[in-house]
Design an enzyme around this catalytic site. Structure first.
Site, short mmCIF file in Angstrom:
data_model
loop_
_atom_site.label_atom_id
_atom_site.label_comp_id
_atom_site.label_asym_id
_atom_site.label_seq_id
_atom_site.Cartn_x
_atom_site.Cartn_y
_atom_site.Cartn_z
N CYS A 18 0.87 -1.18 0.00
CA CYS A 18 0.00 0.00 0.00
C CYS A 18 0.91 1.23 0.00
O CYS A 18 2.14 1.12 0.13
CB CYS A 18 -0.84 0.00 1.27
SG CYS A 18 0.20 0.02 2.75
N HIS A 47 5.49 -4.88 8.95
CA HIS A 47 5.54 -6.26 9.46
C HIS A 47 5.77 -7.26 8.33
O HIS A 47 4.85 -7.97 7.92
CB HIS A 47 4.24 -6.58 10.21
CG HIS A 47 4.19 -5.97 11.57
ND1 HIS A 47 3.02 -5.65 12.23
CD2 HIS A 47 5.19 -5.63 12.43
CE1 HIS A 47 3.31 -5.13 13.41
NE2 HIS A 47 4.61 -5.10 13.55
N CYS A 102 2.45 5.93 8.88
CA CYS A 102 1.57 6.11 7.72
C CYS A 102 0.68 7.32 7.96
O CYS A 102 0.09 7.46 9.04
CB CYS A 102 0.71 4.87 7.52
SG CYS A 102 -0.47 5.11 6.16
N HIS A 130 -0.66 -4.60 19.60
CA HIS A 130 -0.19 -4.21 18.26
C HIS A 130 0.44 -2.81 18.37
O HIS A 130 -0.11 -1.93 19.04
CB HIS A 130 -1.37 -4.21 17.28
CG HIS A 130 -0.93 -4.03 15.86
ND1 HIS A 130 -0.60 -2.79 15.34
CD2 HIS A 130 -0.72 -4.92 14.85
CE1 HIS A 130 -0.23 -2.93 14.07
NE2 HIS A 130 -0.29 -4.23 13.76
N GLU A 132 0.54 -0.30 16.44
CA GLU A 132 -0.31 0.84 16.06
C GLU A 132 -1.26 1.21 17.20
O GLU A 132 -1.51 2.39 17.47
CB GLU A 132 -1.11 0.51 14.80
CG GLU A 132 -1.96 1.71 14.36
CD GLU A 132 -2.94 1.39 13.25
OE1 GLU A 132 -2.60 0.57 12.37
OE2 GLU A 132 -4.04 1.95 13.26
N SER A 229 -1.04 -7.68 10.70
CA SER A 229 -2.46 -7.70 11.06
C SER A 229 -3.35 -7.84 9.83
O SER A 229 -4.22 -8.70 9.77
CB SER A 229 -2.81 -6.40 11.81
OG SER A 229 -4.19 -6.31 12.03
S1 SF4 Z 1 -2.70 2.31 7.45
FE1 SF4 Z 1 -1.24 0.62 7.20
S2 SF4 Z 1 -2.17 -0.75 5.67
FE2 SF4 Z 1 -3.25 1.24 5.57
S3 SF4 Z 1 -2.23 2.45 3.96
FE3 SF4 Z 1 -1.26 2.95 5.91
S4 SF4 Z 1 0.48 1.53 6.11
FE4 SF4 Z 1 -0.89 0.71 4.55
#
Ligand code: SF4
Length: 312
Positions: A18, A47, A102, A130, A132, A229
């Site tokens: 992504c 991950h 991100c 996790h 995040e 995940s």
């Molecule tokens: S939140 Fe995580 S899975 Fe979604 S775009 Fe960002 S890095 Fe990618």
């Protein structure tokens, strides 16, 4: 005699990297190119075992504790984001920091900070432990409560429910999150929901693709590491739809017995799994006798996130 003759491999679309993962890896690579090795990275940048080993070979050092980073070092925060405590410690210790969080995780952090100033407390839907979730929960020192499932919603204790907002981990099962959110709304009817759901576009699109693909194949292979995940959610989703599904971290993980009597094999990859691994898994399927490969039609993703200043 075993029968592992596969007629067709169907590739999910979209699958794999992504925009947030692309950006995070590029941040480490550019930091290495610009400042030289070693570059310290807090937690696995994404991950995926292959990605982490590749960056290690190029001079990245992955740490969990900032105490393991020497003075004056360059430090990258992983795509999952960090708590305010980690951010503050890194600033106090004078590291040169590049933030690979991100932007879709940062969006959740910004929302938490903004609503907190307005007096809100939070229910966070996510998986305990996790990174995040630790990062998002760690935007505040109190007033944010984790629920992992519907049962948690019934027992979570909140200090006040007049101003309560809900946020979620970005990589949850879309269906599970909807069910948990419905339970939250039932218990706290005034709860404030995010304007746009926190589950990210990449998670949504990869799960949507599996919903289309899984019923059409006899088995689904998900390329992804056990810690990922969103990859785990893809495997679970296929199984819920009645299609056996397995995760592989590397091509050699693929087991012939999974293909026993299966004519059509679906292949997808979590958002942190590089395309090269998908290619290698496909080659191994061919080596095991797969006759043809077909790509399914899917949403075209155009999201792209800019690099931080200093690395452009
Ligand atoms: S939140 Fe995580 S899975 Fe979604 S775009 Fe960002 S890095 Fe990618």
């Amino acid at each position: 005699m075993s029968d592992t003759r596969v007629d067709e491999v169907v590739l999910a679309a979209p699958r794999g990297f992504c925009a947030g993962v692309d950006r995070a890896i590029e941040i480490v690579e550019r930091a290495l190119a610009k400042f030289g090795a070693p570059i310290y990275v807090r937690h696995e940048i994404v991950h995926n075992t292959y990605v982490v080993n590749d960056l290690k070979a190029k001079g990245a050092i992955f740490i969990e504790d900032l105490a393991d980073v020497p003075p004056g070092a360059t430090l990258v925060f992983s795509a999952h984001g960090v708590s305010q405590a980690v951010r503050q410690e890194a600033a106090e210790r004078g590291f040169s920091v590049f933030d690979a969080t991100c932007p879709l995780v940062t969006k959740v952090h910004v929302e938490v900070a903004k609503l907190h100033k307005e007096g809100y407390d939070f229910i966070m839907i996510g998986h305990k432990g996790h990174p995040e979730v630790e990062g998002t929960m760690g935007q505040l020192t109190e007033g944010i409560y984790l629920v992992e499932d519907v049962a948690d919603v019934a027992r979570v204790g909140v200090a006040q429910s007049d101003k309560l907002a809900v946020v979620t981990q970005t990589t949850l099962s879309v269906d599970d999150a909807a069910e948990i959110l419905a339970a939250v709304k039932q218990r706290f009817p005034n709860v404030r929901e995010p304007k746009q759901q926190d589950i990210c576009y990449a998670t949504q699109n990869r799960q949507d693709a599996v919903k289309v693909l899984a019923p059409k194949v006899d088995v689904l292979i998900v390329v992804g590491s056990p810690t990922s995940s969103n990859s785990n959610r893809l495997r679970e989703l296929a199984e819920r739809l009645g299609t056996p599904a397995y995760m592989v971290d590397a091509p050699e993980d693929l087991q012939a017995q999974w293909l026993e009597g299966k004519r059509r094999v679906g292949l997808t990859a979590g958002a942190s799994a590089p395309d090269i691994l998908v290619q290698h898994v496909m080659q191994r399927l061919r080596d095991m006798g797969a006759l043809s490969v077909r790509k399914m039609q899917g949403v075209e993703e155009t999201t792209h996130f800019p690099l931080p200043k200093g690395l452009k």
